[in-house]
Design an enzyme around this catalytic site. Sequence first.
Site, PDB file in Angstrom:
ATOM      1  N   ASP A   1      60.461  77.422  41.527  1.00 28.59           N
ATOM      2  CA  ASP A   1      60.358  75.821  40.355  1.00 28.59           C
ATOM      3  C   ASP A   1      59.736  76.568  39.253  1.00 28.59           C
ATOM      4  O   ASP A   1      59.959  77.324  38.278  1.00 28.59           O
ATOM      5  CB  ASP A   1      58.527  75.443  40.758  1.00 28.59           C
ATOM      6  CG  ASP A   1      57.681  76.388  40.793  1.00 28.59           C
ATOM      7  OD1 ASP A   1      57.649  77.739  40.710  1.00 28.59           O
ATOM      8  OD2 ASP A   1      56.810  76.081  40.189  1.00 28.59           O
ATOM      9  N   SER A   2      60.550  74.951  38.395  1.00 30.69           N
ATOM     10  CA  SER A   2      60.247  75.625  36.792  1.00 30.69           C
ATOM     11  C   SER A   2      61.421  77.346  36.547  1.00 30.69           C
ATOM     12  O   SER A   2      62.883  76.744  36.658  1.00 30.69           O
ATOM     13  CB  SER A   2      59.450  75.410  35.981  1.00 30.69           C
ATOM     14  OG  SER A   2      59.148  75.272  34.990  1.00 30.69           O
TER      15      SER A   2
END
Length: 332
Positions: free
Chosen positions: A170-171
């Site tokens: 994520d991210s």
Amino acid sequence: MTVSHSWDMPLRTKLLARALSRSRSAERMQTADEIARSRAWFAPARVPFTWITGSVPAGVEIGSTSFRARDGHEVAVRTYRPRHAESEALPAMLWFHGGGWVLGNTRGYDPLCAWIADRAGVAVLNVDYRLAPEHRAPQAAHDCIDAARWAASDASGPGVRHTALGLAGDSAGGNLAAVAAQVLGAEGGAEIAYQALVYPAVDATMSSPSVAQHAHAPILTRRDMDMFLAHYLGTDEHALDPLDPLVSPLHAPDLGGLPPALVQTADLDPLRDEGAAYAEALREAGVEVRHTNYPRVPHGFMSFPGATRVGGSARVELGEWVARHARPGSVG
């Protein structure tokens, strides 16, 4: 693309977002001690925190291992596997955590990684890659690429299959998963079956419209992004070019032949449009892509599903994508 009114979030999402924004803003990340304190924190595995983060399924065993990176550094890996499959060689999914290449830790992802292991029937390998500013780009990418090559080798042990690996994160971790998929596709060293990119940072030029539209968004602001990239890329003559595919996979010259990709974006997120652009670029290159934009949620929402209306659905989509590609035929 889903369109939402500015900060049109459910009340419980808005309250949590405000609290997180105050505790992890760029203004509070000015010294090494402040960064170290933020890195070390994770939500305790007890009520009321688990009402927000979700709990670790009882049927998942959490362990640890490590591998030696190309420069000889020992990189820790937190592992998650269903207890009922203790003697089975499971399909493996590598997870790269978020935090702007500067913050974050593996323990903070116990609820999500354990949930994926339980839901998809895979061994999740949560990689504790090295962080900036102590280790600037492309160190994190190298650690994640080396992790995949380790998982594909006998050195990772008999508990995982060494083929058809998954890359997810994520991210900043979504960035590292996308970068690793590109490098491994070009150079080899591991067979990658799929990638799952959760609100990924894929364009370090920060030129997409949502960066300006959501410059003051909850959880992640333009100022936060400037700080993270300054730490990761550097600001001196040795700084990595923001257009380098090792930090901006969206700008790779050729995306053909990459493994199937799930791209999940958050509508109230500065990174929304670059994630959507990457999904479209992959699709145009002939890659199988599924892109879902979740309304009324900010960046990071996958980590606090209990404070959103769509966090649970996003996790289900992620788990089913992993299961479908790690275990073909397991999901209709």
